[in-house]
Write a protein that holds these residues in place. Structure first.
Motif, PDB file in Angstrom:
ATOM      1  N   ASN A   1       0.823  -1.198   0.000  1.00  0.00           N
ATOM      2  CA  ASN A   1       0.000   0.000   0.000  1.00  0.00           C
ATOM      3  C   ASN A   1       0.865   1.260   0.000  1.00  0.00           C
ATOM      4  OD1 ASN A   1       0.781   0.594   2.695  1.00  0.00           O
ATOM      5  ND2 ASN A   1      -0.857  -0.722   3.491  1.00  0.00           N
ATOM      6  N   THR A   2       0.186   2.409  -0.092  1.00  0.00           N
ATOM      7  CA  THR A   2       0.911   3.676  -0.219  1.00  0.00           C
ATOM      8  C   THR A   2       1.797   3.953   0.982  1.00  0.00           C
ATOM      9  OG1 THR A   2      -0.888   4.575  -1.551  1.00  0.00           O
ATOM     10  CG2 THR A   2       0.645   6.154  -0.576  1.00  0.00           C
ATOM     11  N   LEU A   3       1.305   3.671   2.188  1.00  0.00           N
ATOM     12  CA  LEU A   3       2.097   3.908   3.390  1.00  0.00           C
ATOM     13  C   LEU A   3       3.333   3.022   3.415  1.00  0.00           C
ATOM     14  CD1 LEU A   3       2.409   5.379   6.049  1.00  0.00           C
ATOM     15  CD2 LEU A   3       0.957   3.625   7.140  1.00  0.00           C
ATOM     16  N   ASP A   4       3.162   1.760   3.015  1.00  0.00           N
ATOM     17  CA  ASP A   4       4.307   0.852   2.967  1.00  0.00           C
ATOM     18  C   ASP A   4       5.322   1.315   1.928  1.00  0.00           C
ATOM     19  OD1 ASP A   4       3.297  -0.773   4.942  1.00  0.00           O
ATOM     20  OD2 ASP A   4       2.334  -2.171   3.550  1.00  0.00           O
ATOM     21  N   GLN A   5       4.840   1.807   0.793  1.00  0.00           N
ATOM     22  CA  GLN A   5       5.737   2.318  -0.238  1.00  0.00           C
ATOM     23  C   GLN A   5       6.532   3.522   0.273  1.00  0.00           C
ATOM     24  OE1 GLN A   5       2.938   3.064  -3.406  1.00  0.00           O
ATOM     25  NE2 GLN A   5       3.377   1.112  -4.413  1.00  0.00           N
ATOM     26  N   GLN A   6       5.842   4.392   1.000  1.00  0.00           N
ATOM     27  CA  GLN A   6       6.512   5.558   1.553  1.00  0.00           C
ATOM     28  C   GLN A   6       7.593   5.154   2.531  1.00  0.00           C
ATOM     29  OE1 GLN A   6       6.208   8.681   0.652  1.00  0.00           O
ATOM     30  NE2 GLN A   6       7.647   9.447   2.205  1.00  0.00           N
ATOM     31  N   ARG A   7       7.293   4.202   3.381  1.00  0.00           N
ATOM     32  CA  ARG A   7       8.280   3.723   4.349  1.00  0.00           C
ATOM     33  C   ARG A   7       9.466   3.075   3.649  1.00  0.00           C
ATOM     34  NH1 ARG A   7       3.921   1.019   8.559  1.00  0.00           N
ATOM     35  NH2 ARG A   7       3.411   2.946   9.717  1.00  0.00           N
ATOM     36  N   ALA A   8       9.188   2.330   2.601  1.00  0.00           N
ATOM     37  CA  ALA A   8      10.273   1.687   1.854  1.00  0.00           C
ATOM     38  C   ALA A   8      11.182   2.725   1.207  1.00  0.00           C
ATOM     39  CB  ALA A   8       9.692   0.758   0.793  1.00  0.00           C
ATOM     40  N   LEU A   9      10.590   3.783   0.666  1.00  0.00           N
ATOM     41  CA  LEU A   9      11.385   4.852   0.068  1.00  0.00           C
ATOM     42  C   LEU A   9      12.234   5.567   1.111  1.00  0.00           C
ATOM     43  CD1 LEU A   9       8.751   6.366  -2.393  1.00  0.00           C
ATOM     44  CD2 LEU A   9      10.829   5.138  -3.023  1.00  0.00           C
ATOM     45  N   GLU A  10      11.662   5.816   2.278  1.00  0.00           N
ATOM     46  CA  GLU A  10      12.404   6.473   3.353  1.00  0.00           C
ATOM     47  C   GLU A  10      13.554   5.597   3.828  1.00  0.00           C
ATOM     48  OE1 GLU A  10       9.495   7.347   6.291  1.00  0.00           O
ATOM     49  OE2 GLU A  10       8.642   9.053   5.204  1.00  0.00           O
ATOM     50  N   GLN A  11      13.309   4.300   3.954  1.00  0.00           N
ATOM     51  CA  GLN A  11      14.366   3.388   4.385  1.00  0.00           C
ATOM     52  C   GLN A  11      15.491   3.322   3.353  1.00  0.00           C
ATOM     53  OE1 GLN A  11      12.268  -0.277   5.116  1.00  0.00           O
ATOM     54  NE2 GLN A  11      11.475   0.389   7.105  1.00  0.00           N
ATOM     55  N   ALA A  12      15.132   3.302   2.073  1.00  0.00           N
ATOM     56  CA  ALA A  12      16.146   3.271   1.022  1.00  0.00           C
ATOM     57  C   ALA A  12      16.970   4.563   1.021  1.00  0.00           C
ATOM     58  CB  ALA A  12      15.477   3.072  -0.340  1.00  0.00           C
ATOM     59  N   ALA A  13      16.284   5.692   1.240  1.00  0.00           N
ATOM     60  CA  ALA A  13      16.988   6.969   1.295  1.00  0.00           C
ATOM     61  C   ALA A  13      17.972   6.988   2.455  1.00  0.00           C
ATOM     62  CB  ALA A  13      15.985   8.114   1.427  1.00  0.00           C
ATOM     63  N   ARG A  14      17.540   6.550   3.620  1.00  0.00           N
ATOM     64  CA  ARG A  14      18.425   6.547   4.780  1.00  0.00           C
ATOM     65  C   ARG A  14      19.600   5.594   4.589  1.00  0.00           C
ATOM     66  NH1 ARG A  14      14.162   7.033   9.903  1.00  0.00           N
ATOM     67  NH2 ARG A  14      13.504   9.168   9.401  1.00  0.00           N
ATOM     68  N   LYS A  15      19.366   4.488   3.870  1.00  0.00           N
ATOM     69  CA  LYS A  15      20.468   3.570   3.606  1.00  0.00           C
ATOM     70  C   LYS A  15      21.515   4.226   2.723  1.00  0.00           C
ATOM     71  CE  LYS A  15      21.652  -1.053   2.023  1.00  0.00           C
ATOM     72  NZ  LYS A  15      22.846  -0.590   1.286  1.00  0.00           N
ATOM     73  N   ARG A  16      21.082   4.961   1.703  1.00  0.00           N
ATOM     74  CA  ARG A  16      22.055   5.637   0.847  1.00  0.00           C
ATOM     75  C   ARG A  16      22.826   6.691   1.624  1.00  0.00           C
ATOM     76  NH1 ARG A  16      18.172   4.354  -3.187  1.00  0.00           N
ATOM     77  NH2 ARG A  16      16.804   6.091  -2.633  1.00  0.00           N
ATOM     78  N   ILE A  17      22.140   7.428   2.484  1.00  0.00           N
ATOM     79  CA  ILE A  17      22.825   8.424   3.316  1.00  0.00           C
ATOM     80  C   ILE A  17      23.841   7.735   4.217  1.00  0.00           C
ATOM     81  CG2 ILE A  17      22.510  10.119   5.160  1.00  0.00           C
ATOM     82  CD1 ILE A  17      19.719  10.692   3.910  1.00  0.00           C
ATOM     83  N   LYS A  18      23.423   6.637   4.851  1.00  0.00           N
ATOM     84  CA  LYS A  18      24.331   5.895   5.739  1.00  0.00           C
ATOM     85  C   LYS A  18      25.511   5.328   4.967  1.00  0.00           C
ATOM     86  CE  LYS A  18      24.369   2.199   9.204  1.00  0.00           C
ATOM     87  NZ  LYS A  18      23.546   1.175   9.905  1.00  0.00           N
ATOM     88  N   ASP A  19      25.255   4.807   3.770  1.00  0.00           N
ATOM     89  CA  ASP A  19      26.344   4.246   2.964  1.00  0.00           C
ATOM     90  C   ASP A  19      27.394   5.292   2.625  1.00  0.00           C
ATOM     91  OD1 ASP A  19      25.123   1.776   3.008  1.00  0.00           O
ATOM     92  OD2 ASP A  19      24.295   1.927   0.974  1.00  0.00           O
ATOM     93  N   SER A  20      26.960   6.535   2.432  1.00  0.00           N
ATOM     94  CA  SER A  20      27.922   7.597   2.108  1.00  0.00           C
ATOM     95  C   SER A  20      28.869   7.890   3.261  1.00  0.00           C
ATOM     96  CB  SER A  20      27.182   8.881   1.706  1.00  0.00           C
ATOM     97  OG  SER A  20      26.629   9.543   2.834  1.00  0.00           O
ATOM     98  N   HIS A  21      28.450   7.539   4.468  1.00  0.00           N
ATOM     99  CA  HIS A  21      29.278   7.806   5.647  1.00  0.00           C
ATOM    100  C   HIS A  21      30.376   6.769   5.854  1.00  0.00           C
ATOM    101  CE1 HIS A  21      25.596  10.056   7.472  1.00  0.00           C
ATOM    102  NE2 HIS A  21      26.233  10.778   6.571  1.00  0.00           N
ATOM    103  N   ALA A  22      30.372   5.734   5.044  1.00  0.00           N
ATOM    104  CA  ALA A  22      31.342   4.643   5.220  1.00  0.00           C
ATOM    105  C   ALA A  22      32.488   4.720   4.222  1.00  0.00           C
ATOM    106  CB  ALA A  22      30.618   3.305   5.084  1.00  0.00           C
ATOM    107  N   LEU A  23      32.686   5.863   3.599  1.00  0.00           N
ATOM    108  CA  LEU A  23      33.664   5.967   2.517  1.00  0.00           C
ATOM    109  C   LEU A  23      34.993   6.561   2.962  1.00  0.00           C
ATOM    110  CD1 LEU A  23      31.215   7.076  -0.311  1.00  0.00           C
ATOM    111  CD2 LEU A  23      32.055   4.784   0.219  1.00  0.00           C
ATOM    112  N   ASP A  24      35.125   6.894   4.227  1.00  0.00           N
ATOM    113  CA  ASP A  24      36.408   7.269   4.837  1.00  0.00           C
ATOM    114  C   ASP A  24      37.104   8.443   4.167  1.00  0.00           C
ATOM    115  OD1 ASP A  24      36.165   5.185   6.714  1.00  0.00           O
ATOM    116  OD2 ASP A  24      37.001   3.745   5.295  1.00  0.00           O
ATOM    117  N   GLY A  25      36.335   9.334   3.561  1.00  0.00           N
ATOM    118  CA  GLY A  25      36.938  10.515   2.955  1.00  0.00           C
ATOM    119  C   GLY A  25      37.738  10.247   1.697  1.00  0.00           C
ATOM    120  N   ASP A  26      37.659   9.022   1.158  1.00  0.00           N
ATOM    121  CA  ASP A  26      38.392   8.670  -0.055  1.00  0.00           C
ATOM    122  C   ASP A  26      37.762   9.384  -1.253  1.00  0.00           C
ATOM    123  OD1 ASP A  26      38.633   6.803  -2.578  1.00  0.00           O
ATOM    124  OD2 ASP A  26      40.313   6.276  -1.273  1.00  0.00           O
TER     125      ASP A  26
END
Length: 235
Positions: free
Chosen positions: A2-27
């Motif tokens: 449903n729409t609410l589940d889709q919204q939550r999935a999008l938010e989780q994916a966005a936060r994962k990309r943000i978190k992934d960017s923090h693991a790059l050690d300034g390289d």
């Protein structure tokens, strides 16, 4: 789904990309590659996570200009260091600033910033962890660095170069994620630069809103005239 589940999935994916960017050690090469693929969806992702840092640093720039800088906003030269897609530049333009330059590590993010049409110049492929060799000293009235002093990105030592390109009696406005400030020597670097007369802490707004998952500290530094350390002042 449903729409609410889709919204939550999008938010989780966005936060994962943000978190992934923090693991790059300034390289630089890894960061550039990561943001090359993220540039087109970056604003949607950070918007979903309630990113308000650009608005806050722009408002601080407005307060600094009104209180301390004699020229009108249209004549204030600003460097948006780590401009990304131009979120800060848009907020600055809304407040009446017009002479805004942007630099960013990612050429793809810089291209998105150019499309806002609020910058004089935007340059990509600029690593804030190194010397800003193409930028003369004492060029800008205000240098802004938002969303850059964060995990896996730019080291605290970059503050010295930001101070170099800022004019005497000019200001640096920077955000630091709370977790970044805890994990790095940012405040120690600030102390070293103050002792060396490179900058002065004019204000620090602790624990301000930043993004849904975490707050930030917002710093206003003044670049002293004549290279002499001054006593701390409050805006």
């Amino acid at each position: 789904m449903n729409t609410l589940d889709q919204q939550r999935a999008l938010e989780q994916a966005a936060r994962k990309r943000i978190k992934d960017s923090h693991a790059l050690d300034g390289d630089a090469s890894r960061l550039a590659h990561f943001y090359r693929g993220w540039a087109n969806s970056y604003e949607l992702d950070v918007g979903r996570d309630g990113y308000c840092g650009p608005m806050i640093v722009a408002e601080l720039a407005g307060a600094v200009q009104t209180a301390y800088l004699p020229r009108q906003r249209t004549a204030i030269a600003i460097l948006d260091a780590g401009c990304g897609t131009g979120l800060v530049g848009v907020e600055l333009e809304r407040l009446g600033f017009r002479l805004i330059d942007g630099i960013d590590l990612s050429e793809q993010m810089a291209e998105q910033a150019r499309k806002t049409h609020v910058y004089r110049h935007v340059q990509g492929d600029i690593d804030l962890n190194g010397p800003l060799s193409g930028h003369p000293s004492a060029t800008y009235d205000i240098t802004i660095c938002c969303g850059v002093f964060t995990r896996g990105h730019v080291r605290p030592q970059a503050l010295r170069e930001l101070a170099r390109v800022t004019r005497p009696n000019g200001f640096i406005i920077a955000s630091t994620r709370k977790s970044y400030a805890t994990a790095t020597s940012f405040e120690d670097e600030v102390s070293r630069l103050q002792d060396a007369g490179v900058l002065v802490t004019a204000q620090c707004l602790k624990d301000g809103k930043y993004i849904a998952e975490e707050g930030a500290h917002y710093w206003v530094f003044k670049v002293p005239d004549g290279g002499c350390a001054e006593t701390e002042q409050q805006l």
